[in-house]
Write a protein that holds these residues in place. Structure first.
Motif, PDB file in Angstrom:
ATOM      1  N   HIS A  11       0.816  -1.210   0.000  1.00 48.23           N
ATOM      2  CA  HIS A  11       0.000   0.000   0.000  1.00 48.23           C
ATOM      3  C   HIS A  11       0.853   1.264   0.000  1.00 48.23           C
ATOM      4  N   SER A  12       0.403   2.283  -0.730  1.00 54.26           N
ATOM      5  CA  SER A  12       0.986   3.624  -0.697  1.00 54.26           C
ATOM      6  C   SER A  12      -0.075   4.592  -0.187  1.00 54.26           C
ATOM      7  N   ILE A  14       0.210   7.740   0.252  1.00 57.42           N
ATOM      8  CA  ILE A  14       0.311   9.010  -0.465  1.00 57.42           C
ATOM      9  C   ILE A  14      -0.520   8.962  -1.749  1.00 57.42           C
ATOM     10  N   GLU A  15      -0.413   7.865  -2.490  1.00 59.13           N
ATOM     11  CA  GLU A  15      -1.143   7.720  -3.748  1.00 59.13           C
ATOM     12  C   GLU A  15      -2.501   7.052  -3.561  1.00 59.13           C
ATOM     13  N   CYS A  18      -2.443   0.468  -4.135  1.00 61.51           N
ATOM     14  CA  CYS A  18      -1.504  -0.597  -3.804  1.00 61.51           C
ATOM     15  C   CYS A  18      -1.067  -1.267  -5.097  1.00 61.51           C
ATOM     16  N   GLY A  49       6.335  11.192  -8.974  1.00 57.62           N
ATOM     17  CA  GLY A  49       5.991  10.733  -7.629  1.00 57.62           C
ATOM     18  C   GLY A  49       5.574   9.270  -7.604  1.00 57.62           C
ATOM     19  N   LYS A  50       4.703   8.888  -8.535  1.00 55.49           N
ATOM     20  CA  LYS A  50       4.283   7.489  -8.598  1.00 55.49           C
ATOM     21  C   LYS A  50       5.445   6.584  -8.985  1.00 55.49           C
ATOM     22  N   ASN A  52       8.604   7.090  -8.387  1.00 57.28           N
ATOM     23  CA  ASN A  52       9.496   6.974  -7.236  1.00 57.28           C
ATOM     24  C   ASN A  52       8.937   6.020  -6.183  1.00 57.28           C
ATOM     25  N   PHE A  53       7.612   5.999  -6.009  1.00 60.62           N
ATOM     26  CA  PHE A  53       7.000   5.029  -5.093  1.00 60.62           C
ATOM     27  C   PHE A  53       7.281   3.611  -5.566  1.00 60.62           C
ATOM     28  N   THR A  56      11.168   2.870  -5.148  1.00 61.24           N
ATOM     29  CA  THR A  56      11.545   2.720  -3.743  1.00 61.24           C
ATOM     30  C   THR A  56      10.978   1.440  -3.147  1.00 61.24           C
ATOM     31  N   THR A  57       9.729   1.160  -3.457  1.00 59.61           N
ATOM     32  CA  THR A  57       9.058  -0.023  -2.918  1.00 59.61           C
ATOM     33  C   THR A  57       9.653  -1.315  -3.457  1.00 59.61           C
ATOM     34  N   GLU A 131      -1.912  -2.664 -10.373  1.00 58.98           N
ATOM     35  CA  GLU A 131      -2.211  -1.525  -9.500  1.00 58.98           C
ATOM     36  C   GLU A 131      -3.673  -1.582  -9.139  1.00 58.98           C
TER      37      GLU A 131
END
Length: 137
Positions: A11-12, A14-15, A18, A49-50, A52-53, A56-57, A131
């Protein structure tokens, strides 16, 4: 809130979405229909932003390698890349020299190249990322 029930969903907040990395290797079209059948879509990295999520994830994910994302060339759109949510790609993260093929119409994100994107023939067999968001009908 996005439905992130399931062992492999991340899960994110911020966005409010998941993602789920699918380990089956299939072509882009089957990956697209699989995500839709599971209540989602192939992942849409439509902003930095998406992206980078995702990066990073997934950096620490053991199942991550090269995966289909929800970007492909729409034949009726004269070679324009369209996301699986139907929007035109305005943010891109291509590897140098990629995204311009006349024979490769689907897009993969490649871990070994800092998660940059490569266009590839849609029939190639790869893992993929689904997604799930509250907005997907």
């Amino acid at each position: 809130m996005a439905d992130c029930s399931g062992a492999n969903r991340i899960h994110s907040p911020i966005e409010d979405m998941c993602i789920e990395v699918m380990t089956t290797q299939i072509n882009w079209y089957k990956a697209d229909s699989t995500c839709k059948n599971r209540g989602g879509r192939l992942v849409v990295a439509s902003s930095k932003g998406k992206f980078n999520f995702f990066k990073t994830t997934l950096q620490g994910s053991a199942v991550w390698s090269t995966n289909w994302i929800g970007l492909s060339v729409e034949p009726v759109a004269n070679g324009i890349f369209i996301w699986s949510d139907g929007t035109r790609a305005t943010y891109t993260n291509w590897m140098p020299g990629e995204g311009r093929s006349s024979t490769e119409f689907c897009v993969e994100m490649v871990r070994s190249h800092d998660f940059k994107w490569n266009d590839n023939p849609c029939w190639a067999l790869l893992r993929f990322i689904c997604e799930y968001t509250p907005n997907i009908v």
